[in-house]
Design a protein around this motif. Structure first.
Motif, PDB file in Angstrom:
ATOM      1  N   UNK A   1       0.605  -1.362   0.534  1.00  0.00           N
ATOM      2  CA  UNK A   1      -0.040   0.313  -0.009  1.00  0.00           C
ATOM      3  C   UNK A   1       1.036   1.070  -0.015  1.00  0.00           C
ATOM      4  N   UNK A   2       0.548   2.492  -0.698  1.00  0.00           N
ATOM      5  CA  UNK A   2       1.038   3.194  -0.515  1.00  0.00           C
ATOM      6  C   UNK A   2       0.770   4.251   0.957  1.00  0.00           C
ATOM      7  N   UNK A   3       1.700   4.939   0.801  1.00  0.00           N
ATOM      8  CA  UNK A   3       1.679   6.122   1.883  1.00  0.00           C
ATOM      9  C   UNK A   3       1.680   7.361   1.272  1.00  0.00           C
ATOM     10  N   UNK A   4       0.836   8.223   1.919  1.00  0.00           N
ATOM     11  CA  UNK A   4       0.727   9.315   1.800  1.00  0.00           C
ATOM     12  C   UNK A   4       1.866  10.332   2.672  1.00  0.00           C
ATOM     13  N   UNK A   5       2.796  10.613   2.055  1.00  0.00           N
ATOM     14  CA  UNK A   5       3.312  11.727   2.915  1.00  0.00           C
ATOM     15  C   UNK A   5       3.828  13.605   2.569  1.00  0.00           C
ATOM     16  N   UNK A   6       3.620  14.170   3.765  1.00  0.00           N
ATOM     17  CA  UNK A   6       3.538  15.505   2.938  1.00  0.00           C
ATOM     18  C   UNK A   6       4.662  15.762   2.714  1.00  0.00           C
ATOM     19  N   UNK A   7       4.796  17.156   1.769  1.00  0.00           N
ATOM     20  CA  UNK A   7       5.926  17.577   1.936  1.00  0.00           C
ATOM     21  C   UNK A   7       6.737  18.234   3.034  1.00  0.00           C
ATOM     22  N   UNK A   8       6.306  18.964   3.736  1.00  0.00           N
ATOM     23  CA  UNK A   8       6.434  19.005   5.424  1.00  0.00           C
ATOM     24  C   UNK A   8       7.595  17.629   6.101  1.00  0.00           C
ATOM     25  N   UNK A   9       7.314  16.019   5.507  1.00  0.00           N
ATOM     26  CA  UNK A   9       7.676  15.043   6.884  1.00  0.00           C
ATOM     27  C   UNK A   9       9.124  14.877   6.815  1.00  0.00           C
ATOM     28  N   UNK A  10       9.222  14.368   8.205  1.00  0.00           N
ATOM     29  CA  UNK A  10      10.552  14.583   7.779  1.00  0.00           C
ATOM     30  C   UNK A  10      11.233  12.786   7.092  1.00  0.00           C
ATOM     31  N   UNK A 121       2.472  19.550  -0.398  1.00  0.00           N
ATOM     32  CA  UNK A 121       1.790  19.313  -1.267  1.00  0.00           C
ATOM     33  C   UNK A 121       1.770  17.678  -0.212  1.00  0.00           C
ATOM     34  N   UNK A 122       1.096  17.485  -0.310  1.00  0.00           N
ATOM     35  CA  UNK A 122       0.918  15.479  -0.137  1.00  0.00           C
ATOM     36  C   UNK A 122       0.979  14.526  -1.139  1.00  0.00           C
ATOM     37  N   UNK A 123       1.811  13.912  -1.035  1.00  0.00           N
ATOM     38  CA  UNK A 123       2.749  12.956  -2.438  1.00  0.00           C
ATOM     39  C   UNK A 123       2.113  11.439  -1.611  1.00  0.00           C
ATOM     40  N   UNK A 124       1.992  10.487  -3.207  1.00  0.00           N
ATOM     41  CA  UNK A 124       1.643   9.356  -2.949  1.00  0.00           C
ATOM     42  C   UNK A 124       3.040   8.780  -3.036  1.00  0.00           C
ATOM     43  N   UNK A 125       3.284   8.284  -1.946  1.00  0.00           N
ATOM     44  CA  UNK A 125       5.230   7.117  -1.990  1.00  0.00           C
ATOM     45  C   UNK A 125       4.964   5.926  -1.966  1.00  0.00           C
ATOM     46  N   UNK A 126       5.278   5.259  -3.176  1.00  0.00           N
ATOM     47  CA  UNK A 126       5.377   3.928  -3.357  1.00  0.00           C
ATOM     48  C   UNK A 126       7.112   3.275  -3.153  1.00  0.00           C
ATOM     49  N   UNK A 127       6.818   2.249  -3.727  1.00  0.00           N
ATOM     50  CA  UNK A 127       8.334   1.352  -3.255  1.00  0.00           C
ATOM     51  C   UNK A 127       8.887   1.831  -5.275  1.00  0.00           C
ATOM     52  N   UNK A 128       9.624   1.879  -5.293  1.00  0.00           N
ATOM     53  CA  UNK A 128      10.289   1.502  -6.854  1.00  0.00           C
ATOM     54  C   UNK A 128      10.498   0.469  -7.304  1.00  0.00           C
ATOM     55  N   UNK A 129       9.785   0.376  -8.902  1.00  0.00           N
ATOM     56  CA  UNK A 129       9.785  -1.162  -9.219  1.00  0.00           C
ATOM     57  C   UNK A 129      10.849  -2.404  -9.173  1.00  0.00           C
ATOM     58  N   UNK A 130      10.610  -3.108  -9.263  1.00  0.00           N
ATOM     59  CA  UNK A 130      12.174  -4.400  -9.031  1.00  0.00           C
ATOM     60  C   UNK A 130      13.180  -3.447 -10.734  1.00  0.00           C
ATOM     61  N   UNK A 131      13.979  -3.839 -10.424  1.00  0.00           N
ATOM     62  CA  UNK A 131      14.759  -3.323 -11.649  1.00  0.00           C
ATOM     63  C   UNK A 131      13.601  -5.000 -12.737  1.00  0.00           C
ATOM     64  N   UNK A 132      13.854  -5.454 -12.997  1.00  0.00           N
ATOM     65  CA  UNK A 132      14.013  -6.613 -14.025  1.00  0.00           C
ATOM     66  C   UNK A 132      11.983  -6.435 -14.823  1.00  0.00           C
ATOM     67  N   UNK A 133      11.630  -5.759 -13.501  1.00  0.00           N
ATOM     68  CA  UNK A 133       9.510  -5.418 -14.007  1.00  0.00           C
ATOM     69  C   UNK A 133      10.058  -4.598 -14.470  1.00  0.00           C
TER      70      UNK A 133
END
Length: 142
Positions: A1-10, A121-133
Motif C-alpha cells: 500500500x502506498x503511503x501519503x507523505x506531506x512535503x514537510x514530513x521528515x 504538497x501531499x505525495x503518494x509514496x510507493x516503492x520503486x519497481x523491481x529492476x527486472x520488472x
C-alpha cells in the motif's frame, strides 16, 4: 500500500534547485543536484505541485542532470513526446527563469516532486519497481 507523505514530513528530503532556460528560449529546465540518485536516460515519476507525471533525466552541455520535459506517461517521457507538462506547470506558477523551486525526494531514484517555494504538497509514496520488472515494462512499451 502506498503511503501519503506531506512535503514537510521528515521522510521527504527537500532541496532548492535552479530553474534555467532551454537555450535562448523562455522554456524552463530544472537543474538537478549532481549527487541525486538518477542518471541520464532514467525515466522518473515527476510530481508537479501534486500532479503526477513522468520525466526523462537529460544532461546539460556540462554533463549535469536536468529535466526539461514532463509527460503524462512513461512512454511519452521516454520518447520526449506529448504535451510538456513542465512548461505548463512553470507558466502557471509564479516562478521565474533564474529563480528556484523546491525538489522533494519522495522515493530516491524513482519519485521526485517539484513545487513552488512556500507551497505544501501531499505525495503518494510507493516503492520503486523491481529492476527486472521495470526493464520488461520498458521493453513492452517500445
Amino acid at each position: 500500500m502506498a503511503d501519503r507523505l506531506p512535503s514537510d514530513h521528515e521522510a521527504v528530503e527537500t532541496r532548492r534547485v535552479e530553474v534555467a532556460s532551454v537555450g535562448r528560449t523562455d522554456r524552463p529546465r530544472i537543474e538537478l543536484p549532481a549527487d541525486l540518485d538518477v542518471a541520464a536516460g532514467d525515466v522518473i515519476e515527476c510530481v508537479l505541485d501534486g500532479e503526477q507525471y513522468h520525466a526523462r533525466v537529460e544532461t546539460t552541455l556540462d554533463g549535469e542532470p536536468m529535466l526539461q520535459h514532463a509527460a503524462d506517461n512513461r512512454r511519452l517521457a521516454r520518447e520526449g513526446d506529448g504535451e510538456n507538462r513542465l512548461v505548463e506547470w512553470f507558466a502557471d506558477s509564479d516562478c521565474a527563469i533564474g529563480g528556484s523551486v523546491h525538489l522533494d525526494v519522495v522515493t530516491a531514484g524513482y519519485t521526485y516532486g517539484l513545487r513552488t517555494p512556500g507551497s505544501r504538497v501531499v505525495y503518494t509514496a510507493t516503492d520503486s519497481p523491481d529492476d527486472s520488472l521495470a526493464s520488461i515494462a520498458d521493453d513492452l512499451g517500445e
